[in-house]
Scaffold this motif. Structure first.
Motif, PDB file in Angstrom:
ATOM      1  N   ILE A  43      30.958 -83.474  98.223  1.00 51.02           N
ATOM      2  CA  ILE A  43      31.406 -82.181  97.715  1.00 51.02           C
ATOM      3  C   ILE A  43      32.040 -82.386  96.342  1.00 51.02           C
ATOM      4  O   ILE A  43      32.899 -83.246  96.169  1.00 51.02           O
ATOM      5  CB  ILE A  43      32.451 -81.531  98.652  1.00 51.02           C
ATOM      6  N   ARG A  44      31.597 -81.597  95.378  1.00 50.86           N
ATOM      7  CA  ARG A  44      32.137 -81.664  94.015  1.00 50.86           C
ATOM      8  C   ARG A  44      32.664 -80.282  93.647  1.00 50.86           C
ATOM      9  O   ARG A  44      31.919 -79.323  93.614  1.00 50.86           O
ATOM     10  CB  ARG A  44      31.057 -82.103  93.036  1.00 50.86           C
ATOM     11  N   PHE A  45      33.977 -80.215  93.408  1.00 50.06           N
ATOM     12  CA  PHE A  45      34.618 -78.971  92.982  1.00 50.06           C
ATOM     13  C   PHE A  45      34.736 -78.958  91.469  1.00 50.06           C
ATOM     14  O   PHE A  45      35.289 -79.885  90.880  1.00 50.06           O
ATOM     15  CB  PHE A  45      36.049 -78.879  93.536  1.00 50.06           C
ATOM     16  N   ASP A  46      34.253 -77.896  90.846  1.00 44.17           N
ATOM     17  CA  ASP A  46      34.474 -77.668  89.415  1.00 44.17           C
ATOM     18  C   ASP A  46      35.645 -76.693  89.308  1.00 44.17           C
ATOM     19  O   ASP A  46      35.520 -75.521  89.648  1.00 44.17           O
ATOM     20  CB  ASP A  46      33.232 -77.079  88.755  1.00 44.17           C
ATOM     21  N   LEU A  47      36.786 -77.205  88.846  1.00 49.88           N
ATOM     22  CA  LEU A  47      37.994 -76.395  88.741  1.00 49.88           C
ATOM     23  C   LEU A  47      38.306 -76.016  87.297  1.00 49.88           C
ATOM     24  O   LEU A  47      39.401 -75.554  87.000  1.00 49.88           O
ATOM     25  CB  LEU A  47      39.173 -77.159  89.347  1.00 49.88           C
ATOM     26  N   SER A  48      37.344 -76.169  86.398  1.00 49.87           N
ATOM     27  CA  SER A  48      37.591 -75.923  84.982  1.00 49.87           C
ATOM     28  C   SER A  48      37.937 -74.465  84.681  1.00 49.87           C
ATOM     29  O   SER A  48      38.608 -74.191  83.682  1.00 49.87           O
ATOM     30  CB  SER A  48      36.388 -76.361  84.138  1.00 49.87           C
ATOM     31  N   LYS A  49      37.537 -73.543  85.543  1.00 51.15           N
ATOM     32  CA  LYS A  49      37.836 -72.122  85.323  1.00 51.15           C
ATOM     33  C   LYS A  49      38.914 -71.600  86.270  1.00 51.15           C
ATOM     34  O   LYS A  49      39.201 -70.414  86.293  1.00 51.15           O
ATOM     35  CB  LYS A  49      36.563 -71.290  85.473  1.00 51.15           C
ATOM     36  N   LEU A  50      39.508 -72.509  87.039  1.00 47.97           N
ATOM     37  CA  LEU A  50      40.559 -72.120  87.971  1.00 47.97           C
ATOM     38  C   LEU A  50      41.902 -72.180  87.242  1.00 47.97           C
ATOM     39  O   LEU A  50      42.266 -73.211  86.684  1.00 47.97           O
ATOM     40  CB  LEU A  50      40.572 -73.055  89.180  1.00 47.97           C
ATOM     41  N   SER A  51      42.628 -71.079  87.245  1.00 45.53           N
ATOM     42  CA  SER A  51      43.901 -71.033  86.520  1.00 45.53           C
ATOM     43  C   SER A  51      45.108 -71.209  87.433  1.00 45.53           C
ATOM     44  O   SER A  51      46.203 -71.523  86.956  1.00 45.53           O
ATOM     45  CB  SER A  51      44.025 -69.717  85.751  1.00 45.53           C
ATOM     46  N   TYR A  52      44.946 -71.016  88.742  1.00 43.39           N
ATOM     47  CA  TYR A  52      46.074 -71.158  89.670  1.00 43.39           C
ATOM     48  C   TYR A  52      45.553 -71.458  91.066  1.00 43.39           C
ATOM     49  O   TYR A  52      44.507 -70.949  91.481  1.00 43.39           O
ATOM     50  CB  TYR A  52      46.909 -69.869  89.716  1.00 43.39           C
ATOM     51  N   ILE A  53      46.314 -72.285  91.792  1.00 43.50           N
ATOM     52  CA  ILE A  53      45.991 -72.594  93.188  1.00 43.50           C
ATOM     53  C   ILE A  53      47.292 -72.587  93.974  1.00 43.50           C
ATOM     54  O   ILE A  53      48.284 -73.172  93.541  1.00 43.50           O
ATOM     55  CB  ILE A  53      45.243 -73.942  93.299  1.00 43.50           C
ATOM     56  N   ASP A  54      47.315 -71.886  95.104  1.00 40.80           N
ATOM     57  CA  ASP A  54      48.525 -71.872  95.922  1.00 40.80           C
ATOM     58  C   ASP A  54      48.386 -72.888  97.052  1.00 40.80           C
ATOM     59  O   ASP A  54      47.410 -73.649  97.112  1.00 40.80           O
ATOM     60  CB  ASP A  54      48.837 -70.462  96.430  1.00 40.80           C
ATOM     61  N   SER A  55      49.368 -72.913  97.948  1.00 33.37           N
ATOM     62  CA  SER A  55      49.377 -73.925  99.008  1.00 33.37           C
ATOM     63  C   SER A  55      48.170 -73.805  99.933  1.00 33.37           C
ATOM     64  O   SER A  55      47.665 -74.812 100.431  1.00 33.37           O
ATOM     65  CB  SER A  55      50.669 -73.841  99.816  1.00 33.37           C
ATOM     66  N   SER A  56      47.678 -72.590 100.149  1.00 33.24           N
ATOM     67  CA  SER A  56      46.497 -72.454 101.006  1.00 33.24           C
ATOM     68  C   SER A  56      45.258 -73.031 100.324  1.00 33.24           C
ATOM     69  O   SER A  56      44.397 -73.613 100.978  1.00 33.24           O
ATOM     70  CB  SER A  56      46.274 -70.998 101.397  1.00 33.24           C
ATOM     71  N   GLY A  57      45.166 -72.899  99.010  1.00 31.68           N
ATOM     72  CA  GLY A  57      44.076 -73.518  98.263  1.00 31.68           C
ATOM     73  C   GLY A  57      44.154 -75.031  98.319  1.00 31.68           C
ATOM     74  O   GLY A  57      43.135 -75.720  98.476  1.00 31.68           O
ATOM     75  N   LEU A  58      45.372 -75.560  98.204  1.00 32.31           N
ATOM     76  CA  LEU A  58      45.562 -77.006  98.334  1.00 32.31           C
ATOM     77  C   LEU A  58      45.162 -77.463  99.729  1.00 32.31           C
ATOM     78  O   LEU A  58      44.557 -78.525  99.904  1.00 32.31           O
ATOM     79  CB  LEU A  58      47.014 -77.390  98.054  1.00 32.31           C
ATOM     80  N   GLY A  59      45.475 -76.634 100.724  1.00 36.12           N
ATOM     81  CA  GLY A  59      45.083 -76.947 102.097  1.00 36.12           C
ATOM     82  C   GLY A  59      43.579 -77.043 102.259  1.00 36.12           C
ATOM     83  O   GLY A  59      43.074 -77.896 102.996  1.00 36.12           O
ATOM     84  N   VAL A  60      42.840 -76.198 101.552  1.00 40.91           N
ATOM     85  CA  VAL A  60      41.374 -76.267 101.585  1.00 40.91           C
ATOM     86  C   VAL A  60      40.917 -77.612 101.039  1.00 40.91           C
ATOM     87  O   VAL A  60      40.058 -78.275 101.638  1.00 40.91           O
ATOM     88  CB  VAL A  60      40.742 -75.117 100.775  1.00 40.91           C
ATOM     89  N   LEU A  61      41.471 -78.024  99.907  1.00 43.90           N
ATOM     90  CA  LEU A  61      41.073 -79.311  99.318  1.00 43.90           C
ATOM     91  C   LEU A  61      41.345 -80.463 100.279  1.00 43.90           C
ATOM     92  O   LEU A  61      40.505 -81.352 100.449  1.00 43.90           O
ATOM     93  CB  LEU A  61      41.800 -79.531  97.993  1.00 43.90           C
ATOM     94  N   VAL A  62      42.513 -80.453 100.921  1.00 41.89           N
ATOM     95  CA  VAL A  62      42.869 -81.523 101.861  1.00 41.89           C
ATOM     96  C   VAL A  62      41.955 -81.487 103.080  1.00 41.89           C
ATOM     97  O   VAL A  62      41.448 -82.524 103.514  1.00 41.89           O
ATOM     98  CB  VAL A  62      44.353 -81.415 102.267  1.00 41.89           C
ATOM     99  N   THR A  63      41.718 -80.307 103.623  1.00 42.58           N
ATOM    100  CA  THR A  63      40.856 -80.172 104.802  1.00 42.58           C
ATOM    101  C   THR A  63      39.432 -80.637 104.503  1.00 42.58           C
ATOM    102  O   THR A  63      38.835 -81.390 105.288  1.00 42.58           O
ATOM    103  CB  THR A  63      40.832 -78.706 105.285  1.00 42.58           C
TER     104      THR A  63
END
Length: 100
Positions: A43-63
């Motif tokens: 899985i490759r995430f392109d976060l170049s256009k992401l301006s903010y991530i909250d704890s639930s978003g971080l949880g997705v990355l960890v999961t």
């Protein structure tokens, strides 16, 4: 937040755009776990256009990271910058997740 998934064999490219909050994170998590359960391992995430991530978003990355490791795959983050980079550093997830 906008997101897109591009699947090619066992590779998945995920593009996130805007700000990711709890509702969006749940949708992305469910889609990715389904794709991983069908055989995707890289899985490759392109976060170049992401301006903010909250704890639930971080949880997705960890999961997703944990699930790909279980399947002998990997998760890679690209385009990490700005507030997203700062949040990953403050949470020390930059030490756990592979960032290019």
């Amino acid at each position: 937040m906008k997101h897109s998934l591009t699947i090619s064999g066992n590779h998945v490219n995920v593009s996130l755009d805007g700000k990711i909050y709890a509702h969006d994170a749940g949708i992305v998590r469910d889609e990715l776990l389904e794709v991983i359960d069908r055989g995707a391992t890289d899985i490759r995430f392109d976060l170049s256009k992401l301006s903010y991530i909250d704890s639930s978003g971080l949880g997705v990355l960890v999961t997703v990271h944990k699930r790909t490791v279980e399947k002998n795959g990997k998760l890679v983050l690209t385009g990490v910058q700005g507030m997203v980079a700062e949040i990953l550093k403050r949470t020390r997830l930059d030490k756990v997740l592979h960032i290019e």
